[in-house]
Design a protein around this motif. Structure first.
Motif, PDB file in Angstrom:
ATOM      1  N   GLU A 108      13.435  10.316 -20.963  1.00 41.02           N
ATOM      2  CA  GLU A 108      12.847   9.511 -19.857  1.00 41.02           C
ATOM      3  C   GLU A 108      12.025   8.449 -20.634  1.00 41.02           C
ATOM      4  O   GLU A 108      11.324   8.426 -21.894  1.00 41.02           O
ATOM      5  CB  GLU A 108      11.349  10.470 -19.515  1.00 41.02           C
ATOM      6  N   SER A 109      12.368   7.335 -20.330  1.00 37.95           N
ATOM      7  CA  SER A 109      11.907   6.144 -20.798  1.00 37.95           C
ATOM      8  C   SER A 109      10.355   6.066 -21.275  1.00 37.95           C
ATOM      9  O   SER A 109       9.385   6.164 -20.146  1.00 37.95           O
ATOM     10  CB  SER A 109      12.178   4.710 -20.067  1.00 37.95           C
ATOM     11  N   GLY A 110       9.916   5.713 -22.462  1.00 36.47           N
ATOM     12  CA  GLY A 110       8.517   5.627 -22.690  1.00 36.47           C
ATOM     13  C   GLY A 110       8.058   6.803 -22.696  1.00 36.47           C
ATOM     14  O   GLY A 110       6.874   7.033 -23.129  1.00 36.47           O
ATOM     15  N   LYS A 111       8.815   7.996 -22.625  1.00 34.44           N
ATOM     16  CA  LYS A 111       8.051   9.481 -22.722  1.00 34.44           C
ATOM     17  C   LYS A 111       8.824  10.412 -23.769  1.00 34.44           C
ATOM     18  O   LYS A 111       8.197  11.107 -24.155  1.00 34.44           O
ATOM     19  CB  LYS A 111       7.912  10.051 -21.407  1.00 34.44           C
ATOM     20  N   THR A 112       9.807  10.062 -23.835  1.00 34.69           N
ATOM     21  CA  THR A 112      10.811  10.754 -24.689  1.00 34.69           C
ATOM     22  C   THR A 112      10.693  10.372 -26.066  1.00 34.69           C
ATOM     23  O   THR A 112      11.456   9.300 -26.431  1.00 34.69           O
ATOM     24  CB  THR A 112      12.206  11.096 -24.421  1.00 34.69           C
ATOM     25  N   GLY A 113      10.312  11.042 -27.163  1.00 33.96           N
ATOM     26  CA  GLY A 113      10.362  10.464 -28.562  1.00 33.96           C
ATOM     27  C   GLY A 113       9.393  11.379 -29.559  1.00 33.96           C
ATOM     28  O   GLY A 113       9.216  12.725 -29.327  1.00 33.96           O
ATOM     29  N   LEU A 114       8.754  10.874 -30.702  1.00 32.10           N
ATOM     30  CA  LEU A 114       7.921  11.328 -31.410  1.00 32.10           C
ATOM     31  C   LEU A 114       6.595  10.920 -31.287  1.00 32.10           C
ATOM     32  O   LEU A 114       6.176   9.869 -31.259  1.00 32.10           O
ATOM     33  CB  LEU A 114       8.504  11.123 -32.890  1.00 32.10           C
ATOM     34  N   ASN A 115       5.680  12.048 -31.104  1.00 35.57           N
ATOM     35  CA  ASN A 115       4.358  11.712 -31.265  1.00 35.57           C
ATOM     36  C   ASN A 115       3.634  11.928 -32.846  1.00 35.57           C
ATOM     37  O   ASN A 115       3.940  12.986 -33.410  1.00 35.57           O
ATOM     38  CB  ASN A 115       3.425  12.597 -30.405  1.00 35.57           C
ATOM     39  N   ILE A 116       2.815  11.081 -33.301  1.00 35.11           N
ATOM     40  CA  ILE A 116       2.343  10.970 -34.694  1.00 35.11           C
ATOM     41  C   ILE A 116       0.793  10.849 -34.375  1.00 35.11           C
ATOM     42  O   ILE A 116       0.256   9.754 -33.991  1.00 35.11           O
ATOM     43  CB  ILE A 116       2.810  10.155 -35.597  1.00 35.11           C
ATOM     44  N   TYR A 117      -0.112  12.117 -34.745  1.00 32.78           N
ATOM     45  CA  TYR A 117      -1.430  11.967 -34.462  1.00 32.78           C
ATOM     46  C   TYR A 117      -2.258  11.809 -35.567  1.00 32.78           C
ATOM     47  O   TYR A 117      -1.907  12.028 -36.671  1.00 32.78           O
ATOM     48  CB  TYR A 117      -1.969  13.421 -34.010  1.00 32.78           C
ATOM     49  N   LEU A 118      -3.218  10.812 -35.730  1.00 31.39           N
ATOM     50  CA  LEU A 118      -4.236  10.629 -36.784  1.00 31.39           C
ATOM     51  C   LEU A 118      -5.599  10.896 -36.277  1.00 31.39           C
ATOM     52  O   LEU A 118      -6.109  11.026 -35.301  1.00 31.39           O
ATOM     53  CB  LEU A 118      -4.323   9.070 -37.072  1.00 31.39           C
ATOM     54  N   ARG A 119      -6.621  10.942 -37.106  1.00 27.89           N
ATOM     55  CA  ARG A 119      -7.657  11.737 -36.867  1.00 27.89           C
ATOM     56  C   ARG A 119      -8.114  12.673 -35.906  1.00 27.89           C
ATOM     57  O   ARG A 119      -8.889  12.600 -35.064  1.00 27.89           O
ATOM     58  CB  ARG A 119      -8.843  10.230 -36.455  1.00 27.89           C
ATOM     59  N   SER A 120      -7.378  13.718 -35.968  1.00 31.21           N
ATOM     60  CA  SER A 120      -7.229  14.774 -35.023  1.00 31.21           C
ATOM     61  C   SER A 120      -8.590  15.535 -35.462  1.00 31.21           C
ATOM     62  O   SER A 120      -8.600  16.220 -36.260  1.00 31.21           O
ATOM     63  CB  SER A 120      -5.940  15.464 -35.063  1.00 31.21           C
ATOM     64  N   THR A 121      -9.355  15.865 -34.222  1.00 31.72           N
ATOM     65  CA  THR A 121     -10.553  16.682 -34.529  1.00 31.72           C
ATOM     66  C   THR A 121     -10.415  18.124 -33.911  1.00 31.72           C
ATOM     67  O   THR A 121     -10.870  19.163 -34.143  1.00 31.72           O
ATOM     68  CB  THR A 121     -11.754  16.272 -33.921  1.00 31.72           C
ATOM     69  N   SER A 122      -9.234  18.243 -32.883  1.00 31.38           N
ATOM     70  CA  SER A 122      -8.701  19.551 -32.466  1.00 31.38           C
ATOM     71  C   SER A 122      -7.373  19.624 -32.186  1.00 31.38           C
ATOM     72  O   SER A 122      -6.905  18.612 -31.484  1.00 31.38           O
ATOM     73  CB  SER A 122      -9.514  19.462 -31.193  1.00 31.38           C
ATOM     74  N   TYR A 123      -6.525  20.538 -32.676  1.00 29.21           N
ATOM     75  CA  TYR A 123      -5.193  20.617 -32.827  1.00 29.21           C
ATOM     76  C   TYR A 123      -4.574  21.984 -32.731  1.00 29.21           C
ATOM     77  O   TYR A 123      -3.367  22.293 -33.023  1.00 29.21           O
ATOM     78  CB  TYR A 123      -4.346  19.820 -33.815  1.00 29.21           C
ATOM     79  N   THR A 124      -5.423  23.120 -32.434  1.00 27.46           N
ATOM     80  CA  THR A 124      -5.000  24.363 -32.209  1.00 27.46           C
ATOM     81  C   THR A 124      -4.223  24.646 -31.107  1.00 27.46           C
ATOM     82  O   THR A 124      -3.277  25.558 -31.049  1.00 27.46           O
ATOM     83  CB  THR A 124      -6.058  25.319 -32.470  1.00 27.46           C
ATOM     84  N   HIS A 125      -4.298  23.809 -30.100  1.00 23.60           N
ATOM     85  CA  HIS A 125      -3.054  24.006 -28.987  1.00 23.60           C
ATOM     86  C   HIS A 125      -2.381  22.910 -28.712  1.00 23.60           C
ATOM     87  O   HIS A 125      -2.898  21.699 -28.991  1.00 23.60           O
ATOM     88  CB  HIS A 125      -4.140  24.007 -27.552  1.00 23.60           C
ATOM     89  N   PHE A 126      -1.055  23.002 -28.624  1.00 26.30           N
ATOM     90  CA  PHE A 126      -0.214  21.957 -28.591  1.00 26.30           C
ATOM     91  C   PHE A 126      -0.300  20.970 -27.431  1.00 26.30           C
ATOM     92  O   PHE A 126       0.141  19.739 -27.431  1.00 26.30           O
ATOM     93  CB  PHE A 126       1.331  22.493 -28.669  1.00 26.30           C
ATOM     94  N   GLU A 127      -0.966  21.675 -26.195  1.00 28.39           N
ATOM     95  CA  GLU A 127      -1.143  20.530 -25.330  1.00 28.39           C
ATOM     96  C   GLU A 127      -2.474  19.678 -25.124  1.00 28.39           C
ATOM     97  O   GLU A 127      -2.624  18.778 -24.430  1.00 28.39           O
ATOM     98  CB  GLU A 127      -1.234  21.214 -23.979  1.00 28.39           C
ATOM     99  N   GLU A 128      -3.287  19.974 -26.057  1.00 26.25           N
ATOM    100  CA  GLU A 128      -4.682  19.320 -26.148  1.00 26.25           C
ATOM    101  C   GLU A 128      -4.887  18.848 -27.603  1.00 26.25           C
ATOM    102  O   GLU A 128      -5.963  19.359 -28.285  1.00 26.25           O
ATOM    103  CB  GLU A 128      -5.778  20.398 -25.666  1.00 26.25           C
ATOM    104  N   ILE A 129      -3.994  18.082 -28.371  1.00 27.51           N
ATOM    105  CA  ILE A 129      -4.249  17.507 -29.550  1.00 27.51           C
ATOM    106  C   ILE A 129      -5.191  16.429 -29.190  1.00 27.51           C
ATOM    107  O   ILE A 129      -4.910  15.302 -28.708  1.00 27.51           O
ATOM    108  CB  ILE A 129      -3.017  17.183 -30.085  1.00 27.51           C
ATOM    109  N   THR A 130      -6.307  16.501 -30.047  1.00 26.44           N
ATOM    110  CA  THR A 130      -7.237  15.311 -29.697  1.00 26.44           C
ATOM    111  C   THR A 130      -7.264  14.403 -30.943  1.00 26.44           C
ATOM    112  O   THR A 130      -7.141  14.797 -32.266  1.00 26.44           O
ATOM    113  CB  THR A 130      -8.803  15.706 -29.785  1.00 26.44           C
ATOM    114  N   GLY A 131      -7.112  13.150 -30.745  1.00 18.43           N
ATOM    115  CA  GLY A 131      -7.266  11.912 -32.032  1.00 18.43           C
ATOM    116  C   GLY A 131      -6.619  10.699 -31.251  1.00 18.43           C
ATOM    117  O   GLY A 131      -6.642  10.422 -30.261  1.00 18.43           O
ATOM    118  N   ILE A 132      -5.894  10.035 -32.412  1.00 18.57           N
ATOM    119  CA  ILE A 132      -5.308   8.867 -32.180  1.00 18.57           C
ATOM    120  C   ILE A 132      -3.568   9.019 -31.960  1.00 18.57           C
ATOM    121  O   ILE A 132      -3.235   9.594 -32.993  1.00 18.57           O
ATOM    122  CB  ILE A 132      -5.668   7.766 -33.028  1.00 18.57           C
TER     123      ILE A 132
END
Length: 544
Positions: free
Chosen positions: A409-433
């Motif tokens: 899917e254009s613009g949707k299939t790829g790699l996510n890299i998260y910074l400054r995450s304050t909540s990341y125990t659930h894969f669908e709700e990673i908080t941060g940048i």
């Protein structure tokens, strides 16, 4: 009894002469006697101070046909490169000569009599294509070797010959023979420039599991001679196919040998090392036919990366054999400078922890060479946390694989890299940048599950990807700004691809709230969906 009493009296007299309180003397005497008794038992059980399980040479009566050559042959010091091979031993004359040689392992090829012709019979003989027959049957061959102390490797190029040959081995084993290493080999997958294998992997492994499981399984890829192998090799897709084959057949308690052709080795060491790191009880065999060319640097590149117990050589070349003998344990000074350059960007799996939905099996496969992410419900989190700083950057390289043949899917299939995450125990709700790098070259910096006061305007751009879908990235979090740099790499597989980029192909500079999670936080990497695998290497946190 008298002798024991005499020793105790002598010890008592000695202790009495020492300037220590009397109530300690008896305690020390008891302790020394206990230590002496334990040492006596240890030496009696092990036949010396060295424990039995560390002694390489083992009793003939204890041996099964799945024994490792490293255990069976006592003169190699756990160094697989010292195992000597005698190949293409297909006639009785060749076999008798090999039996008198210094070779540890004898290799023979098995087909059916009249293989592929109208005269084909269910009689295994010792030969290989393009030949269709041989005077030496497998029965004749096994009669010579069955009670000897050489190991054997049977190479199958005909699936029709496998089951009946394994039945013969089973009968001989039940008669009390085959007290030496037995390897059963077939090329079961398509390799570099290779043809479709003659051996069906499903039938081959089913026969092995059912008829003759007490062996070392030797698996390879078909290859073809090629004048230029500088850009080719065993790809990530090829080693993933082999890994999945092992997992499908649940080969967990058998020795497995993966066979690689030397001319294709230069660009394949990371992939093959990753495979061996992720398959239990596995090793690599590097072989070379008499017609192919072998390069000293490539041999020693493998020697540099693989520990001695997990790398066999059968190169059929006096010069290369001398090189291996001389430099096997001192290969660092003999490898290409590009190999040493890769050392500086090696992935460190122990610096990351796997998290996500039930820690899905095989969704994260790590090695010092690379880590593969295959599912969006499982991700990796850095064990260390970092404060935003212009002097720190997260750097790495990603290769996207369409291993399951899915449309992206254009613009949707790829790699996510998260910074400054304050909540990341659930894969669908990673908080941060979130810094997103898409298969189609989309680059984006945005907020992820932020509240209204922390939100900021996301920015994106797009660059043209290469046909290999390989990218190198660097992310700098300077507190007030995220700098996301991406370069298109034309190949992630060649040894030369480790070279640093001459210029920056794309750069996003996105202002972000300075108060947003400005403490210490980990880095998080996760594939955005299940339509691509992400092979990540060169991943590290750099200080400028």
């Amino acid at each position: 009894m008298k002798r024991h009493q005499h020793q105790e009296m002598s010890l008592s007299k000695f202790m009495a002469s020492l300037p220590i309180p009397r109530h300690y003397r008896r305690y020390l005497i008891i302790q020394l006697l206990c230590v002496g008794f334990v040492l006596y038992l240890w030496v009696s059980i092990n036949g010396g101070f060295i424990p039995k399980f560390l002694k390489h040479k083992i009793s003939y009566f204890d041996v099964e046909s799945d024994v490792s050559p490293l255990l069976y042959f006592g003169d190699i010091n756990n160094d697989a490169s010292k195992i000597r091979w005698s190949g293409k031993v297909n006639s009785l004359n060749q076999l008798n000569q090999a039996m008198e040689s210094d070779a540890h392992m004898l290799e023979g090829d098995v087909i059916l009599r009249g293989q592929g012709t109208k005269h084909q019979k269910l009689i295994p003989v010792m030969s290989s294509p393009p030949n269709t027959d041989s005077k030496t049957t497998l029965d004749d061959w096994l009669d010579v070797v069955k009670s000897k102390q050489k190991g054997i490797k049977l190479v199958f190029t005909s699936i029709e010959a496998v089951e009946i040959s394994l039945q013969k081995l089973k009968i001989i084993k039940e008669q009390g023979f085959l007290k030496f290493p037995v390897w059963i080999h077939a090329d079961v997958l398509k390799g570099p420039e290779g043809k479709t294998p003659n051996i069906d992997s499903t039938r081959f492994l089913r026969h092995l599991k059912r008829v003759f499981p007490k062996c070392t399984i030797s698996l390879g890829w078909t290859v073809s001679p090629h004048t230029d192998t500088s850009q080719g090799g065993y790809s990530w897709d090829m080693v993933l196919d082999m890994f999945k084959l092992i997992q499908t057949w649940e080969i967990n308690d058998q020795q497995v040998i993966f066979n690689a052709d030397l001319p294709w080795l230069r660009n394949s060491v990371p992939q093959l090392k990753w495979l061996c790191d992720n398959v239990f009880h596995s090793s690599l065999m590097v072989s070379k036919s008499s017609q192919s060319i072998g390069i000293k640097e490539d041999v020693l590149y493998a020697a540099y990366r693989f520990p001695p117990h997990s790398l066999y050589f059968d190169v059929k070349d006096d010069h290369l054999e001398a090189v291996i003998s001389k430099y096997r344990h001192f290969s660092r000074d003999q490898v290409s400078p590009l190999v040493l350059q890769r050392d500086l960007v090696m992935f460190h799996p122990k610096a990351w922890v796997k998290m996500g939905f039930h820690m899905e099996k095989n969704s994260v496969l790590g090695s010092t060479e690379a880590i593969i992410l295959s599912s969006p419900i499982v991700y990796i989190v850095s064990k260390s946390s970092y404060k935003p700083s212009p002097e720190l950057s997260l750097q790495g390289r990603v290769l996207f694989l369409n291993h399951n043949n899915k449309e992206m899917e254009s613009g949707k299939t790829g790699l996510n890299i998260y910074l400054r995450s304050t909540s990341y125990t659930h894969f669908e709700e990673i908080t941060g940048i979130r810094c997103f790098l898409g298969v189609d070259g989309t680059i984006e910096v945005s907020g992820s599950h932020l509240n209204k006061k922390d939100s900021f305007k996301s920015e994106s751009q797009r660059i043209t990807p290469s046909s290999s879908h390989c990218f190198r990235f660097a992310i700098i979090d300077s507190l007030s700004e995220i700098i996301f740099r991406v370069n298109v790499v034309h190949s992630c597989n060649t040894l030369e691809s480790v070279k640093a980029d001459a210029e920056i192909h794309a750069e996003l500079k996105v202002p972000v709230p300075a108060h947003l999670g400005n403490g210490q936080h980990p880095y998080i990497l996760k594939v955005a969906d299940n339509k691509r695998y992400a092979v990540i290497d060169e991943l590290s946190v750099k200080h400028s």
